[in-house]
Scaffold this motif. Structure first.
Motif, PDB file in Angstrom:
ATOM      1  N   LEU A  89       8.593   6.336  15.387  1.00 43.18           N
ATOM      2  CA  LEU A  89       7.840   5.909  14.206  1.00 43.18           C
ATOM      3  C   LEU A  89       7.732   4.390  14.099  1.00 43.18           C
ATOM      4  O   LEU A  89       6.750   3.867  13.575  1.00 43.18           O
ATOM      5  N   THR A  90       8.740   3.696  14.580  1.00 43.26           N
ATOM      6  CA  THR A  90       8.742   2.234  14.458  1.00 43.26           C
ATOM      7  C   THR A  90       8.302   1.531  15.735  1.00 43.26           C
ATOM      8  O   THR A  90       8.336   0.301  15.791  1.00 43.26           O
ATOM      9  N   ALA A  91       7.883   2.259  16.760  1.00 41.87           N
ATOM     10  CA  ALA A  91       7.541   1.649  18.049  1.00 41.87           C
ATOM     11  C   ALA A  91       6.286   0.782  17.975  1.00 41.87           C
ATOM     12  O   ALA A  91       6.225  -0.271  18.602  1.00 41.87           O
ATOM     13  N   ARG A  92       5.291   1.214  17.242  1.00 38.38           N
ATOM     14  CA  ARG A  92       4.030   0.473  17.113  1.00 38.38           C
ATOM     15  C   ARG A  92       3.467   0.053  18.472  1.00 38.38           C
ATOM     16  O   ARG A  92       3.194  -1.105  18.732  1.00 38.38           O
ATOM     17  N   GLU A  93       3.328   1.024  19.329  1.00 41.79           N
ATOM     18  CA  GLU A  93       2.760   0.844  20.661  1.00 41.79           C
ATOM     19  C   GLU A  93       3.577  -0.097  21.543  1.00 41.79           C
ATOM     20  O   GLU A  93       3.043  -0.676  22.490  1.00 41.79           O
ATOM     21  N   ASN A  94       4.839  -0.267  21.222  1.00 41.61           N
ATOM     22  CA  ASN A  94       5.731  -1.057  22.068  1.00 41.61           C
ATOM     23  C   ASN A  94       6.269  -0.129  23.165  1.00 41.61           C
ATOM     24  O   ASN A  94       7.042   0.780  22.882  1.00 41.61           O
ATOM     25  N   PRO A  95       5.861  -0.343  24.412  1.00 43.06           N
ATOM     26  CA  PRO A  95       6.240   0.594  25.470  1.00 43.06           C
ATOM     27  C   PRO A  95       7.748   0.704  25.684  1.00 43.06           C
ATOM     28  O   PRO A  95       8.258   1.767  26.040  1.00 43.06           O
ATOM     29  N   GLU A  96       8.462  -0.374  25.451  1.00 44.07           N
ATOM     30  CA  GLU A  96       9.920  -0.336  25.644  1.00 44.07           C
ATOM     31  C   GLU A  96      10.586   0.577  24.605  1.00 44.07           C
ATOM     32  O   GLU A  96      11.475   1.368  24.935  1.00 44.07           O
ATOM     33  N   LYS A  97      10.159   0.469  23.349  1.00 45.71           N
ATOM     34  CA  LYS A  97      10.731   1.334  22.310  1.00 45.71           C
ATOM     35  C   LYS A  97      10.334   2.792  22.514  1.00 45.71           C
ATOM     36  O   LYS A  97      11.124   3.698  22.257  1.00 45.71           O
ATOM     37  N   ILE A  98       9.114   3.022  22.981  1.00 47.84           N
ATOM     38  CA  ILE A  98       8.673   4.384  23.245  1.00 47.84           C
ATOM     39  C   ILE A  98       9.489   4.982  24.379  1.00 47.84           C
ATOM     40  O   ILE A  98       9.915   6.138  24.318  1.00 47.84           O
ATOM     41  N   LYS A  99       9.758   4.190  25.424  1.00 40.66           N
ATOM     42  CA  LYS A  99      10.580   4.674  26.536  1.00 40.66           C
ATOM     43  C   LYS A  99      12.006   4.971  26.063  1.00 40.66           C
ATOM     44  O   LYS A  99      12.600   5.985  26.444  1.00 40.66           O
ATOM     45  N   THR A 100      12.539   4.116  25.201  1.00 37.22           N
ATOM     46  CA  THR A 100      13.880   4.348  24.657  1.00 37.22           C
ATOM     47  C   THR A 100      13.918   5.657  23.866  1.00 37.22           C
ATOM     48  O   THR A 100      14.860   6.442  24.004  1.00 37.22           O
ATOM     49  N   ALA A 101      12.892   5.885  23.061  1.00 42.31           N
ATOM     50  CA  ALA A 101      12.843   7.120  22.271  1.00 42.31           C
ATOM     51  C   ALA A 101      12.729   8.343  23.177  1.00 42.31           C
ATOM     52  O   ALA A 101      13.382   9.361  22.934  1.00 42.31           O
ATOM     53  N   LYS A 102      11.947   8.253  24.230  1.00 40.00           N
ATOM     54  CA  LYS A 102      11.836   9.367  25.171  1.00 40.00           C
ATOM     55  C   LYS A 102      13.176   9.629  25.863  1.00 40.00           C
ATOM     56  O   LYS A 102      13.565  10.778  26.067  1.00 40.00           O
ATOM     57  N   ASP A 103      13.864   8.551  26.236  1.00 40.38           N
ATOM     58  CA  ASP A 103      15.185   8.707  26.858  1.00 40.38           C
ATOM     59  C   ASP A 103      16.170   9.372  25.898  1.00 40.38           C
ATOM     60  O   ASP A 103      16.966  10.216  26.297  1.00 40.38           O
TER      61      ASP A 103
END
Length: 108
Positions: A67-81
């Motif tokens: 929800l807080t990633a805002r298209e930040n690929p690093e945060k999205i990858k962290t959430a997927k992990d």
């Protein structure tokens, strides 16, 4: 997440699990096969509960990161992990029940 943070998280989680399992084992006065089965049931029950609680927290944290990633690929990858780690924790919890059944079948 860098490697040091992952290692620290793993060590903290391992320590907490150890702190929860050691009392169960220390109160286990094994005098017969029924005592072994009772101790095994206690350990599996606690493992099952702990891993589901950890998985729930990982899912909540992953949802927050999505929800807080805002298209930040690093945060999205962290959430997927984190979702992957939650799935692994659930798989371990389910396997603990399956392994318990196999061991009880062998011991009985």
């Amino acid at each position: 997440m860098n490697k040091l943070t992952k290692t620290a998280s793993f060590l903290i989680l391992s320590g907490l699990i150890t702190l929860l399992i050691v009392p169960i084992i220390s109160y286990a006065a094994v005098e017969s096969m029924n005592d072994v089965i009772r101790v095994l049931n206690n350990i599996v029950s606690w493992t099952y509960i702990i891993f589901f609680i950890v998985a729930t927290f990982f899912i909540l944290i992953a949802a927050f990161n999505f929800l807080t990633a805002r298209e930040n690929p690093e945060k999205i990858k962290t959430a997927k992990d984190q979702l992957l780690y939650a799935a692994i924790a659930i798989a371990i919890a389910l396997m603990s029940s399956g392994i318990k059944a196999i061991v009880l079948d062998i011991l009985s």
